[in-house]
Design a protein around this motif. Structure first.
Motif, mmCIF file in Angstrom:
data_model
loop_
_atom_site.group_PDB
_atom_site.id
_atom_site.type_symbol
_atom_site.label_atom_id
_atom_site.label_comp_id
_atom_site.label_asym_id
_atom_site.label_seq_id
_atom_site.Cartn_x
_atom_site.Cartn_y
_atom_site.Cartn_z
ATOM 1 N N UNK A 240 8.256 -25.930 14.903
ATOM 2 C CA UNK A 240 7.465 -25.838 16.132
ATOM 3 C C UNK A 240 8.063 -24.741 17.002
ATOM 4 N N UNK A 241 7.194 -23.890 17.557
ATOM 5 C CA UNK A 241 7.658 -22.757 18.361
ATOM 6 C C UNK A 241 6.818 -22.633 19.624
ATOM 7 N N UNK A 242 7.484 -22.341 20.736
ATOM 8 C CA UNK A 242 6.820 -22.058 22.009
ATOM 9 C C UNK A 242 7.446 -20.815 22.609
ATOM 10 N N UNK A 243 6.612 -19.864 23.009
ATOM 11 C CA UNK A 243 7.084 -18.660 23.692
ATOM 12 C C UNK A 243 6.193 -18.412 24.903
ATOM 13 N N UNK A 244 6.829 -18.197 26.052
ATOM 14 C CA UNK A 244 6.085 -17.942 27.288
ATOM 15 C C UNK A 244 6.742 -16.788 28.024
ATOM 16 N N UNK A 245 5.928 -15.863 28.519
ATOM 17 C CA UNK A 245 6.454 -14.725 29.256
ATOM 18 C C UNK A 245 5.572 -14.356 30.429
ATOM 19 N N UNK A 246 6.216 -13.953 31.521
ATOM 20 C CA UNK A 246 5.509 -13.456 32.706
ATOM 21 C C UNK A 246 6.184 -12.170 33.163
ATOM 22 N N UNK A 247 5.388 -11.144 33.421
ATOM 23 C CA UNK A 247 5.951 -9.881 33.878
ATOM 24 C C UNK A 247 5.105 -9.310 35.009
ATOM 25 N N UNK A 248 5.785 -8.843 36.067
ATOM 26 C CA UNK A 248 5.132 -8.137 37.156
ATOM 27 C C UNK A 248 5.683 -6.729 37.189
ATOM 28 N N UNK A 249 4.797 -5.726 37.116
ATOM 29 C CA UNK A 249 5.219 -4.329 37.035
ATOM 30 C C UNK A 249 4.515 -3.507 38.103
ATOM 31 N N UNK A 250 5.300 -2.807 38.915
ATOM 32 C CA UNK A 250 4.729 -1.879 39.877
ATOM 33 C C UNK A 250 4.135 -0.661 39.185
ATOM 34 N N UNK A 251 3.195 -0.012 39.847
ATOM 35 C CA UNK A 251 2.491 1.139 39.259
ATOM 36 C C UNK A 251 2.788 2.379 40.098
ATOM 37 N N UNK A 252 3.811 3.144 39.755
ATOM 38 C CA UNK A 252 4.125 4.330 40.558
ATOM 39 C C UNK A 252 3.184 5.501 40.315
ATOM 40 N N UNK A 253 2.427 5.492 39.201
ATOM 41 C CA UNK A 253 1.629 6.657 38.811
ATOM 42 C C UNK A 253 0.277 6.736 39.509
ATOM 43 N N UNK A 263 2.167 0.031 48.027
ATOM 44 C CA UNK A 263 2.987 -1.025 47.409
ATOM 45 C C UNK A 263 2.190 -2.183 46.830
ATOM 46 N N UNK A 264 0.901 -2.258 47.108
ATOM 47 C CA UNK A 264 0.097 -3.352 46.564
ATOM 48 C C UNK A 264 -0.325 -3.104 45.120
ATOM 49 N N UNK A 265 -0.108 -1.902 44.615
ATOM 50 C CA UNK A 265 -0.528 -1.548 43.266
ATOM 51 C C UNK A 265 0.436 -2.145 42.244
ATOM 52 N N UNK A 266 -0.076 -2.994 41.323
ATOM 53 C CA UNK A 266 0.804 -3.667 40.365
ATOM 54 C C UNK A 266 0.003 -4.245 39.204
ATOM 55 N N UNK A 267 0.718 -4.557 38.103
ATOM 56 C CA UNK A 267 0.175 -5.278 36.956
ATOM 57 C C UNK A 267 0.936 -6.592 36.800
ATOM 58 N N UNK A 268 0.237 -7.655 36.370
ATOM 59 C CA UNK A 268 0.881 -8.918 36.016
ATOM 60 C C UNK A 268 0.390 -9.319 34.626
ATOM 61 N N UNK A 269 1.326 -9.480 33.691
ATOM 62 C CA UNK A 269 1.007 -9.933 32.330
ATOM 63 C C UNK A 269 1.615 -11.320 32.128
ATOM 64 N N UNK A 270 0.793 -12.262 31.695
ATOM 65 C CA UNK A 270 1.263 -13.618 31.428
ATOM 66 C C UNK A 270 0.776 -14.036 30.053
ATOM 67 N N UNK A 271 1.697 -14.492 29.196
ATOM 68 C CA UNK A 271 1.298 -14.891 27.844
ATOM 69 C C UNK A 271 2.033 -16.158 27.435
ATOM 70 N N UNK A 272 1.320 -17.008 26.713
ATOM 71 C CA UNK A 272 1.876 -18.234 26.166
ATOM 72 C C UNK A 272 1.420 -18.363 24.717
ATOM 73 N N UNK A 273 2.378 -18.625 23.815
ATOM 74 C CA UNK A 273 2.052 -18.797 22.398
ATOM 75 C C UNK A 273 2.697 -20.082 21.895
ATOM 76 N N UNK A 301 -4.575 -6.908 37.304
ATOM 77 C CA UNK A 301 -4.217 -5.615 37.867
ATOM 78 C C UNK A 301 -4.758 -5.470 39.270
ATOM 79 N N UNK A 302 -3.892 -5.171 40.222
ATOM 80 C CA UNK A 302 -4.322 -4.885 41.596
ATOM 81 C C UNK A 302 -4.316 -3.376 41.798
ATOM 82 N N UNK A 303 -5.504 -2.820 42.030
ATOM 83 C CA UNK A 303 -5.681 -1.377 42.187
ATOM 84 C C UNK A 303 -6.119 -1.099 43.623
ATOM 85 N N UNK A 304 -5.542 -0.097 44.237
ATOM 86 C CA UNK A 304 -5.833 0.215 45.635
ATOM 87 C C UNK A 304 -6.671 1.481 45.688
ATOM 88 N N UNK A 305 -7.901 1.361 46.232
ATOM 89 C CA UNK A 305 -8.820 2.493 46.310
ATOM 90 C C UNK A 305 -9.196 2.768 47.761
#
Length: 650
Positions: A240-253, A263-273, A301-305
């Motif tokens: 039996x295996x469980x893997x969970x990950x959460x990442x928040x990454x700023x977007x400087x580009x 500063x509101x520009x960012x990505x959030x990746x969340x995965x559970x397996x 993804x939060x994008x500022x326009x």
């Protein structure tokens, strides 16, 4: 005692003669165990000892060390190049990522996460296998240019509680706590939690810099924060295996035409397996494996326009699925090893939304579900004692695409006991994923309507020679040729702020790869790998974007020896140099080649494992090609960075 036991395991691995290492079992090439020389592929393997010795920090680092592979980074995600093919911004859709044999690509973007968004700490990895070439005859879609299989460690290999902490450049810090044990009933347990954070350096982008104003600096937007949880239990054929990950990454580009330096520009990746695997030897000649797995992935993804007014646009992709795999392996027939099976995946939810938060407005709301089914049959036929024929055929079909048959052929000829010659041929396909089919947002940086997208297809032929003349030497030479049709590409459609997906072209790739490894008694080791590849569009004879002609990998490691009477282990050091030839950008600029040198040193002080790493030792200035969604044509990468790691096992 636990720490000493773990160290002795690593030392034993380092001291194994190469002849024994070549007989290590690999599972990725055929979905069952066989030695590297027997496998119908030129398999690359990086072990836990390699990960520790060379100080690899992410799965991307591991893959970048392998023959024929290279990695690009756009300050958001890491992208894998395979044998001269690395379309910027494709989210690694053309490689299949497995963990312990279970698919890890999500069902929205088909993304293989290999950077800080990969949800498993490298300290928990036993080895990483990479099988180059098309693998659809074995695995179905996404096994287009290769298959990555990450095999995790068991609790007994950790041997008790363990804590590890790291610190490094740009505010990098990491803490891991894990427990590995076996209980009285024979169950093997591993539980781990990891938290990491990086402040990141300020990034300068000339495209946003007004003359003499120095406004093109993104302040504090290259941050990266992630959390990883992992648990694994094995007992009597059940895992039996469980893997969970959460990442928040700023977007400087300011990707996708955003307001720069917000500063509101960012990505959030969340995965559970989650996965359950059961293996049994039904008869002496018949083995059975069944898997049940499920997963969930969400991208926010939060994008500022600045429409105007300045508005936060939120982009959300959510996928949920479950699946099952059934496989039988039989040796009941003389000279034959037959394997057959069924793979099924139910995509219970694939949803994509795009909304402005304030004032509220909705631009996209799509939902779909579907099924993916595949059945396959393989035969390993010993034509003669020194000649084996590998055949395979798979039929696969998924919702929205027509079914397809994909064959595989391989001949493995043993020239002598130390030399194997492999002639390999295979095909693969990749249907358009949900993002390519459904994402239509007519906004700056969005994707506008396109024509119907056909499945990509590839056909590859390869000739490989592997030679191990002694127990301490390994040589490999391989030549390959691939043809890709109906390539799905992201294009600007002639607009500065709109993108589109289309089947744009046919691509031809051919090349050579060579690798040599030598080990000496006492732990000294040298490995050199060189790759030459030529990837072109036949209609224009132009080189592909981000396609270097030359790749060079060099690794050297040795054990330091203390003078007599010191009573202290001085440890090991390792040097790795990775060279990448010149590459074209999306706008056909030519980036110069570069060589990056990394140095690591590891030792043990008072029951604490210590690792020191210096990356890009000579502070080489270099850039990676950017994709259409980034205003810059090339993105500057990090200079010299440092890391110190301390690990204590109770």
């Amino acid at each position: 005692m636990a720490a000493a036991h773990a160290q002795s395991d690593i030392a034993a691995m380092a001291d194994l003669p190469l002849e024994q290492l070549m007989q290590m079992q690999v599972t990725t090439a055929s979905r069952y165990e066989q030695t590297a020389l027997e496998a119908p592929a030129a398999v690359s393997v990086v072990t836990a000892d390699d990960i520790q010795l060379f100080g690899y920090r992410t799965l991307a680092d591991v893959l970048a060390s392998m023959r024929g592979l290279y990695v690009s980074y756009d300050r958001s995600y890491h992208y894998l190049g395979t044998r001269g093919f690395a379309t910027p911004g494709d989210y690694n859709t053309r490689v299949l990522l497995l963990v312990n044999g279970v698919r890890f690509n999500d069902n929205v973007y088909d993304q293989a996460s290999i950077g800080t968004d990969f949800p498993i700490d490298l300290d928990l990895v036993e080895r990483v296998e990479f099988v180059p070439g098309p693998g659809s005859a074995v695995y179905g879609a996404n096994a287009f240019f290769g298959v990555i299989n990450v095999i995790t460690r068991d609790g007994r290999q950790l041997g008790g509680p363990q804590v590890s902490t790291e610190a490094g450049s740009h505010g990098y810090a990491k803490l891991r706590f894990s427990v590995g044990a076996t209980d009285a009933q024979g169950s093997d347990w591993l539980i781990a939690a990891t938290r990491s954070t990086a402040r990141g350096a300020d990034q300068y982008y000339p495209a946003f810099d007004a003359p003499a104003s120095h406004q093109g600096v993104a302040h504090g937007l290259d941050y990266d924060r992630s959390t990883q949880l992992f648990a694994r239990m094995r007992r009597d054929g059940l895992t039996l295996t469980l893997a969970h990950g959460e990442r928040t990454k700023g977007i400087p580009t300011a990707a996708f035409s955003q307001v720069f330096n917000d500063p509101r520009s960012r990505y959030i990746d969340t995965s559970t397996r989650m996965a359950a695997e059961y293996t049994a030897q039904w008869q002496p000649t018949l083995a059975f494996t069944a898997r049940l797995h499920a997963g969930r992935y969400q991208y926010v993804g939060d994008y500022v326009y600045d429409y105007p007014p300045v508005t936060v646009n939120r982009d959300v992709g959510t996928g949920q699925w479950w699946g099952t795999e059934w496989q039988w392996v039989s040796t009941a027939f003389a000279q034959h090893k037959l394997s057959w099976g069924l793979d099924y995946r139910r995509d219970t939810r694939i949803a994509q939304r795009n909304d402005d938060l304030d004032p509220p407005a909705q631009y996209l709301d799509t939902r779909r579900n579907g099924n993916v089914l595949g059945v396959y049959l393989q035969d390993e036929f010993a034509l003669r004692p020194n000649l084996t024929l590998h055949t395979g055929l798979r039929w696969g079909q998924q919702s929205g695409s027509a079914g397809a048959l994909h064959p595989r052929l391989g001949l493995v000829y043993w020239w002598d006991a130390a030399t194997a010659v492999k002639l390999l041929h295979g095909t693969a396909y990749r249907p358009a994923n949900a993002y390519e089919r459904d994402y239509r947002v007519n906004l700056p940086g969005g994707v506008v309507d396109t024509t119907n997208i056909r499945s990509e297809r590839v056909r590859t032929t390869e000739l490989a020679v592997e030679h191990a003349p002694t127990g301490a030497t390994r040589l490999l030479l391989t030549a390959f040729r691939s043809g890709v049709s109906d390539l799905i590409s992201l294009d600007s459609l002639g607009h500065s702020d709109r993108l589109t997906f289309n089947n744009t072209r046919t691509v031809k790739v051919h090349g050579l790869e060579a690798e040599a490894e030598q080990r000496w008694a006492g732990g000294r080791r040298l490995r050199v790998a060189y790759g030459w590849q030529k990837a072109r569009d036949p209609s224009t004879d132009a080189a592909l974007t981000n396609s270097p002609r030359h790749l060079l990998k060099l690794q050297w490691s040795d054990v330091l020896h203390a003078p007599a009477g010191w009573g202290w282990n001085p440890g090991r050091y390792a040097i790795e140099a990775i060279g990448i030839g010149p590459r074209n950008t999306v706008l056909n600029a030519r980036l110069p080649g570069h060589v990056l040198t990394h140095v690591t040193y590891s030792t043990r002080i008072a029951d604490v494992d210590v690792s020191l790493g210096v990356y890009n030792l000579f502070n080489r200035r270099y850039s990676d090609p950017a994709s259409f969604e980034v205003r810059e044509d090339a993105l500057r990468q990090d200079g010299r960075t440092y890391r110190v790691k301390l690990t204590y096992a109770f």
